[in-house]
Design a protein around this motif. Structure first.
Motif, PDB file in Angstrom:
ATOM      1  N   GLN A   1       0.830  -1.197   0.000  1.00 59.43           N
ATOM      2  CA  GLN A   1       0.000   0.000   0.000  1.00 59.43           C
ATOM      3  C   GLN A   1       0.869   1.254   0.000  1.00 59.43           C
ATOM      4  OE1 GLN A   1      -2.220  -1.031   3.532  1.00 59.43           O
ATOM      5  NE2 GLN A   1      -4.083  -1.422   2.337  1.00 59.43           N
ATOM      6  N   GLN A   2       1.970   1.196   0.725  1.00 64.99           N
ATOM      7  CA  GLN A   2       2.908   2.315   0.709  1.00 64.99           C
ATOM      8  C   GLN A   2       3.496   2.509  -0.682  1.00 64.99           C
ATOM      9  OE1 GLN A   2       5.859   1.583   3.698  1.00 64.99           O
ATOM     10  NE2 GLN A   2       4.453   1.962   5.394  1.00 64.99           N
ATOM     11  N   ALA A   3       3.702   1.417  -1.399  1.00 63.81           N
ATOM     12  CA  ALA A   3       4.236   1.527  -2.766  1.00 63.81           C
ATOM     13  C   ALA A   3       3.268   2.299  -3.655  1.00 63.81           C
ATOM     14  CB  ALA A   3       4.499   0.136  -3.338  1.00 63.81           C
ATOM     15  N   ILE A   4       1.990   2.106  -3.468  1.00 64.21           N
ATOM     16  CA  ILE A   4       0.996   2.860  -4.244  1.00 64.21           C
ATOM     17  C   ILE A   4       1.072   4.344  -3.884  1.00 64.21           C
ATOM     18  CG2 ILE A   4      -1.477   3.191  -4.625  1.00 64.21           C
ATOM     19  CD1 ILE A   4      -1.728   0.114  -4.263  1.00 64.21           C
ATOM     20  N   ILE A   5       1.218   4.638  -2.600  1.00 65.81           N
ATOM     21  CA  ILE A   5       1.359   6.036  -2.157  1.00 65.81           C
ATOM     22  C   ILE A   5       2.627   6.647  -2.749  1.00 65.81           C
ATOM     23  CG2 ILE A   5       1.643   7.550  -0.151  1.00 65.81           C
ATOM     24  CD1 ILE A   5      -1.141   6.332  -0.349  1.00 65.81           C
ATOM     25  N   ILE A   6       3.716   5.886  -2.756  1.00 60.67           N
ATOM     26  CA  ILE A   6       4.970   6.366  -3.346  1.00 60.67           C
ATOM     27  C   ILE A   6       4.765   6.638  -4.834  1.00 60.67           C
ATOM     28  CG2 ILE A   6       7.362   5.729  -3.906  1.00 60.67           C
ATOM     29  CD1 ILE A   6       6.863   6.549  -0.971  1.00 60.67           C
ATOM     30  N   GLY A   7       4.020   5.773  -5.506  1.00 62.36           N
ATOM     31  CA  GLY A   7       3.725   6.000  -6.924  1.00 62.36           C
ATOM     32  C   GLY A   7       2.943   7.281  -7.139  1.00 62.36           C
ATOM     33  N   LEU A   8       1.954   7.529  -6.294  1.00 66.39           N
ATOM     34  CA  LEU A   8       1.176   8.767  -6.415  1.00 66.39           C
ATOM     35  C   LEU A   8       2.049   9.995  -6.138  1.00 66.39           C
ATOM     36  CD1 LEU A   8      -2.133   7.665  -4.671  1.00 66.39           C
ATOM     37  CD2 LEU A   8      -1.776   8.105  -7.110  1.00 66.39           C
ATOM     38  N   LEU A   9       2.911   9.892  -5.140  1.00 66.61           N
ATOM     39  CA  LEU A   9       3.813  11.010  -4.847  1.00 66.61           C
ATOM     40  C   LEU A   9       4.826  11.218  -5.971  1.00 66.61           C
ATOM     41  CD1 LEU A   9       4.477  10.569  -1.050  1.00 66.61           C
ATOM     42  CD2 LEU A   9       3.336  12.473  -2.159  1.00 66.61           C
ATOM     43  N   SER A  10       5.283  10.123  -6.554  1.00 64.43           N
ATOM     44  CA  SER A  10       6.205  10.241  -7.686  1.00 64.43           C
ATOM     45  C   SER A  10       5.524  10.911  -8.874  1.00 64.43           C
ATOM     46  CB  SER A  10       6.729   8.856  -8.071  1.00 64.43           C
ATOM     47  OG  SER A  10       7.599   8.940  -9.151  1.00 64.43           O
TER      48      SER A  10
ATOM     49  N   LEU B   1       6.280   9.767 -17.158  1.00 67.64           N
ATOM     50  CA  LEU B   1       5.676   9.076 -16.024  1.00 67.64           C
ATOM     51  C   LEU B   1       6.156   7.636 -15.846  1.00 67.64           C
ATOM     52  CD1 LEU B   1       2.049  10.475 -16.230  1.00 67.64           C
ATOM     53  CD2 LEU B   1       3.934  11.226 -14.789  1.00 67.64           C
ATOM     54  N   TRP B   2       7.067   7.152 -16.680  1.00 67.08           N
ATOM     55  CA  TRP B   2       7.609   5.803 -16.474  1.00 67.08           C
ATOM     56  C   TRP B   2       8.299   5.645 -15.123  1.00 67.08           C
ATOM     57  CZ3 TRP B   2       5.870   1.695 -18.472  1.00 67.08           C
ATOM     58  CH2 TRP B   2       5.409   1.656 -19.778  1.00 67.08           C
ATOM     59  N   PRO B   3       9.016   6.640 -14.635  1.00 66.00           N
ATOM     60  CA  PRO B   3       9.639   6.478 -13.309  1.00 66.00           C
ATOM     61  C   PRO B   3       8.636   6.247 -12.178  1.00 66.00           C
ATOM     62  CG  PRO B   3      10.666   8.273 -14.476  1.00 66.00           C
ATOM     63  CD  PRO B   3       9.476   7.858 -15.291  1.00 66.00           C
ATOM     64  N   VAL B   4       7.391   6.611 -12.380  1.00 67.57           N
ATOM     65  CA  VAL B   4       6.368   6.347 -11.365  1.00 67.57           C
ATOM     66  C   VAL B   4       6.238   4.839 -11.141  1.00 67.57           C
ATOM     67  CG1 VAL B   4       3.903   6.538 -10.851  1.00 67.57           C
ATOM     68  CG2 VAL B   4       5.114   8.470 -11.880  1.00 67.57           C
ATOM     69  N   ILE B   5       6.176   4.080 -12.222  1.00 68.69           N
ATOM     70  CA  ILE B   5       6.045   2.624 -12.129  1.00 68.69           C
ATOM     71  C   ILE B   5       7.301   2.017 -11.507  1.00 68.69           C
ATOM     72  CG2 ILE B   5       5.671   0.501 -13.448  1.00 68.69           C
ATOM     73  CD1 ILE B   5       3.280   2.407 -13.490  1.00 68.69           C
ATOM     74  N   THR B   6       8.470   2.434 -11.967  1.00 72.44           N
ATOM     75  CA  THR B   6       9.699   1.841 -11.438  1.00 72.44           C
ATOM     76  C   THR B   6       9.924   2.212  -9.970  1.00 72.44           C
ATOM     77  OG1 THR B   6      11.006   3.666 -12.339  1.00 72.44           O
ATOM     78  CG2 THR B   6      10.820   1.678 -13.677  1.00 72.44           C
ATOM     79  N   SER B   7       9.506   3.400  -9.561  1.00 72.26           N
ATOM     80  CA  SER B   7       9.627   3.781  -8.152  1.00 72.26           C
ATOM     81  C   SER B   7       8.703   2.944  -7.278  1.00 72.26           C
ATOM     82  CB  SER B   7       9.318   5.263  -7.961  1.00 72.26           C
ATOM     83  OG  SER B   7      10.246   6.057  -8.635  1.00 72.26           O
ATOM     84  N   MET B   8       7.517   2.657  -7.786  1.00 80.24           N
ATOM     85  CA  MET B   8       6.589   1.801  -7.048  1.00 80.24           C
ATOM     86  C   MET B   8       7.148   0.394  -6.881  1.00 80.24           C
ATOM     87  SD  MET B   8       2.875   2.836  -8.614  1.00 80.24           S
ATOM     88  CE  MET B   8       2.094   1.382  -7.975  1.00 80.24           C
ATOM     89  N   VAL B   9       7.706  -0.130  -7.945  1.00 76.82           N
ATOM     90  CA  VAL B   9       8.275  -1.480  -7.898  1.00 76.82           C
ATOM     91  C   VAL B   9       9.504  -1.512  -6.991  1.00 76.82           C
ATOM     92  CG1 VAL B   9       9.408  -3.242  -9.308  1.00 76.82           C
ATOM     93  CG2 VAL B   9       7.331  -2.126 -10.127  1.00 76.82           C
ATOM     94  N   LEU B  10      10.269  -0.454  -6.979  1.00 75.45           N
ATOM     95  CA  LEU B  10      11.493  -0.379  -6.196  1.00 75.45           C
ATOM     96  C   LEU B  10      11.234  -0.190  -4.704  1.00 75.45           C
ATOM     97  CD1 LEU B  10      14.634  -0.094  -6.658  1.00 75.45           C
ATOM     98  CD2 LEU B  10      14.220   2.352  -6.497  1.00 75.45           C
ATOM     99  N   TRP B  11      10.109   0.389  -4.332  1.00 75.49           N
ATOM    100  CA  TRP B  11       9.844   0.760  -2.943  1.00 75.49           C
ATOM    101  C   TRP B  11      10.025  -0.382  -1.938  1.00 75.49           C
ATOM    102  CZ3 TRP B  11       9.910   4.350   0.476  1.00 75.49           C
ATOM    103  CH2 TRP B  11       9.264   4.170   1.702  1.00 75.49           C
ATOM    104  N   PRO B  12       9.465  -1.568  -2.142  1.00 76.86           N
ATOM    105  CA  PRO B  12       9.638  -2.603  -1.105  1.00 76.86           C
ATOM    106  C   PRO B  12      11.098  -2.951  -0.823  1.00 76.86           C
ATOM    107  CG  PRO B  12       7.913  -3.234  -2.611  1.00 76.86           C
ATOM    108  CD  PRO B  12       8.569  -2.022  -3.196  1.00 76.86           C
ATOM    109  N   TRP B  13      11.953  -2.956  -1.849  1.00 77.58           N
ATOM    110  CA  TRP B  13      13.357  -3.289  -1.639  1.00 77.58           C
ATOM    111  C   TRP B  13      14.111  -2.158  -0.952  1.00 77.58           C
ATOM    112  CZ3 TRP B  13      10.557  -5.151  -5.696  1.00 77.58           C
ATOM    113  CH2 TRP B  13      10.474  -6.538  -5.767  1.00 77.58           C
ATOM    114  N   VAL B  14      13.829  -0.934  -1.330  1.00 76.26           N
ATOM    115  CA  VAL B  14      14.471   0.204  -0.662  1.00 76.26           C
ATOM    116  C   VAL B  14      13.991   0.286   0.788  1.00 76.26           C
ATOM    117  CG1 VAL B  14      14.647   2.730  -0.625  1.00 76.26           C
ATOM    118  CG2 VAL B  14      14.832   1.499  -2.777  1.00 76.26           C
ATOM    119  N   PHE B  15      12.712   0.053   1.003  1.00 71.79           N
ATOM    120  CA  PHE B  15      12.159   0.049   2.359  1.00 71.79           C
ATOM    121  C   PHE B  15      12.878  -0.987   3.219  1.00 71.79           C
ATOM    122  CE2 PHE B  15       9.212  -1.608   5.512  1.00 71.79           C
ATOM    123  CZ  PHE B  15       8.814  -0.454   6.156  1.00 71.79           C
TER     124      PHE B  15
END
Length: 158
Positions: free
Chosen positions: A98-107, A131-145
């Motif tokens: 769910q945080q990844a979705i929030i990160i995507g919206l913020l991105s 807007l492609w970085p929005v998707i990659t930031s969402m996918v990346l979030w769990p690993w960075v977290f």
């Protein structure tokens, strides 16, 4: 105390380096927002240490490194970190996905804000590729977290 702050600043420095590392043209379109993702983690984990001021300074450093007009990235990062800092207690209770979705919206907000300011200053036009970085930031979030949480616990940063 200084060692703990140093870990935060080193992680932001690594994010800045990852943001400017040269990539092939085909892959560069998908570059995640490393700085935003790292700032998002620290502002949710430690909102009393990493706040809008840190986001502004990191944005100025990013403006200098990328070569954009001074203040463009500062503005976008400051707005995003402000939203995170205002809602950090609620966001901490969400699952990582769910945080990844929030990160995507913020991105998405970050990219739209930086595009809007650049459009006001120069003659650029919107493309969906922004807007492609929005998707990659969402996918990346769990690993960075996971990585930053592990680092925070290892160095007892509170």
């Amino acid at each position: 105390m200084r060692k703990r702050n140093l870990v935060i600043w080193i992680s932001l420095l690594v994010a800045l380096v990852l943001q400017i590392v040269p990539l092939p043209t085909q892959v560069d379109v998908y570059r995640p927002d490393w700085v935003l993702v790292v700032l998002a983690y620290w502002s949710m984990a430690l909102p009393h240490r990493v706040n809008v001021g840190v986001a502004f300074l990191t944005g100025v450093a990013m403006d200098v490194l990328v070569g954009t007009t001074l203040g463009i990235h500062s503005f976008g990062l400051s707005i995003c970190v402000y939203i995170l800092a205002a809602n950090y207690q609620r966001l901490r209770n969400y699952s990582v996905w769910q945080q990844a979705i929030i990160i995507g919206l913020l991105s998405a907000l970050y990219h739209l804000l930086t595009f809007w300011v650049q459009h006001l200053l120069t003659d650029i036009y919107f493309q969906v590729d922004y807007l492609w970085p929005v998707i990659t930031s969402m996918v990346l979030w769990p690993w960075v977290f996971w990585l930053l949480r592990r680092t925070r616990r290892q160095f007892s940063i509170a």
